[in-house]
Design a protein around this motif. Sequence first.
Motif, PDB file in Angstrom:
ATOM      1  N   LEU A  67       0.824  -1.204   0.000  1.00  0.00           N
ATOM      2  CA  LEU A  67       0.000   0.000   0.000  1.00  0.00           C
ATOM      3  C   LEU A  67       0.863   1.262   0.000  1.00  0.00           C
ATOM      4  O   LEU A  67       0.597   2.214  -0.739  1.00  0.00           O
ATOM      5  N   PHE A  68       1.899   1.271   0.831  1.00  0.00           N
ATOM      6  CA  PHE A  68       2.810   2.414   0.841  1.00  0.00           C
ATOM      7  C   PHE A  68       3.505   2.588  -0.510  1.00  0.00           C
ATOM      8  O   PHE A  68       3.791   3.710  -0.934  1.00  0.00           O
ATOM      9  N   ALA A  69       3.777   1.467  -1.166  1.00  0.00           N
ATOM     10  CA  ALA A  69       4.493   1.532  -2.443  1.00  0.00           C
ATOM     11  C   ALA A  69       3.692   2.254  -3.517  1.00  0.00           C
ATOM     12  O   ALA A  69       4.271   2.752  -4.494  1.00  0.00           O
ATOM     13  N   GLN A  70       2.380   2.344  -3.336  1.00  0.00           N
ATOM     14  CA  GLN A  70       1.553   3.018  -4.341  1.00  0.00           C
ATOM     15  C   GLN A  70       1.899   4.498  -4.470  1.00  0.00           C
ATOM     16  O   GLN A  70       1.554   5.127  -5.472  1.00  0.00           O
ATOM     17  N   PHE A  71       2.568   5.037  -3.462  1.00  0.00           N
ATOM     18  CA  PHE A  71       3.000   6.439  -3.548  1.00  0.00           C
ATOM     19  C   PHE A  71       3.901   6.664  -4.753  1.00  0.00           C
ATOM     20  O   PHE A  71       3.972   7.775  -5.302  1.00  0.00           O
ATOM     21  N   LEU A  72       4.582   5.605  -5.179  1.00  0.00           N
ATOM     22  CA  LEU A  72       5.480   5.719  -6.327  1.00  0.00           C
ATOM     23  C   LEU A  72       4.726   5.955  -7.627  1.00  0.00           C
ATOM     24  O   LEU A  72       5.343   6.242  -8.658  1.00  0.00           O
TER      25      LEU A  72
END
Length: 494
Positions: A67-72
């Motif tokens: 989920l945090f990786a979606q910031f990319l």
Amino acid sequence: MEEVKHGLVEPQELSEEEVRRGLWLVIKDGMASQAMATLTGGAFLTAFALALGASNFLIGLLSAIPLFAQFLQLPALFLIGPLKRRSICVWASGIGRSAWLAAALVPLFAPKEVALKVLVGAVAFQAAFAAVSNASWNSWMRDLVPEKEFGRFFSRRMALTTALAVILALLGGFFVDQWQRWFPGRGLGAYCFLYFCGFLLGFWGLKYLSQIPEPPLRLGRESPGAFRSLLGPLRDENFRRLLRFYGLWSFAMNFASPFFVVYMVLWLKMSMALIVALGVLGQFVGLVFLPIWGRLSDAMANKSVLRISVPLYALSLIAWTFTTLPEPHAMTVPLLVGIYVAVGVSQAGVTLAASNISLKLSPKGAAAPYLAAYNVLGSILGGMASVLGGVVADALKGYSFGFFFEVSSPTRQYLQPLLHFKDLDFLFLLASLMGFMSLRELSRVKEEGELEKGLLVDLLLEEVKRPIKELIPREGLKNFLGVLTVSQRREKGG
């Protein structure tokens, strides 16, 4: 194909045949990707991590990383324009999926502590490149799939991928159990094999992904200049309302859902086979309801579907707290069956309708920043919720609260719990409360075709009754009831 007008190169639209061929390839790629995700995520990821000695906090972190990786997705938007969207998707997906090979092989040769770190790293590596791929994928699909077919196409794609996930989950659960019987004390090998299969299937999907045709990207719409400011979606008042709803909903769902498997393993002492079977039940029910939700979303509005499916999911979270009073009881498994049925119905509706409404409210030809903002906000808040959920679960460990019914005499005492909450139960209650709160934000979103809740329920019931009516014609049922009535009269007369 390109044609020249007034000295400028104009991209040519895809033909109807190219679009239809592309949609079929999208389905094939989706099935391969879903196969990979099933074998490397969900209950198998949780069980793999627990077998390697992961703590509850780490389980929450594993859920939060993708989920945090979606910031990319936000910086990845700058790649659209200089590079073709298809190239971005293929290369990013291929690099990311290679991480599953390391996760599959390292536990065979390294200590558990090292293997656990590699597993966490593999999840993070794959998630990061998947986010880069998704930024282009969302824009690509927005222009490829005809707008009037959003509901039907994506419900069909989701139905096929869900069916495949159900089959693979059952086979995977059976395989893990059999492996442990064949090789006692070497259960890690089963998960390593599943991850290796997931790696192969993921790379097989790249074959279809690379063949999907790409519609032309209009300069000035989603060109690099359009991304000088990513605040466009935040200036859209209606889309901003949607972001508030989805952010709160994502936080509520991810606050509790990563701990379902942990709850069943640690507190309900359930076998992996039964856990997988319950998950499959939920997926199967969702598969059955997907076309129903798809027809309703196309006929009325996605917001109307969300007004039914969101509270249903929130109620299912409350039901988790009744599976122990304070220990597992005779109704624990039947209650879990009901919970997973409700989760399957509601998740199918929320997933489909939320995805469709974000596409519908995004400007055609300039959807990338809108969809990226939608996905990134939901993912970041969802990741924060998973981590915070793990922290809260550890902090509340050992705490309990309950109401009891007591009957006592000089020689005997009877104590029956009516309500009892402990540890993870508090997470489920808090998540349910936040789910209901998200409905307030949803009510402020404007969408054409929205129906009153009562009318939507009536239409939903009609959709559910339709296959029953087809299986049992009205005249046949009428004749059957007539024969039954005559038979009963004869018995009374005799």
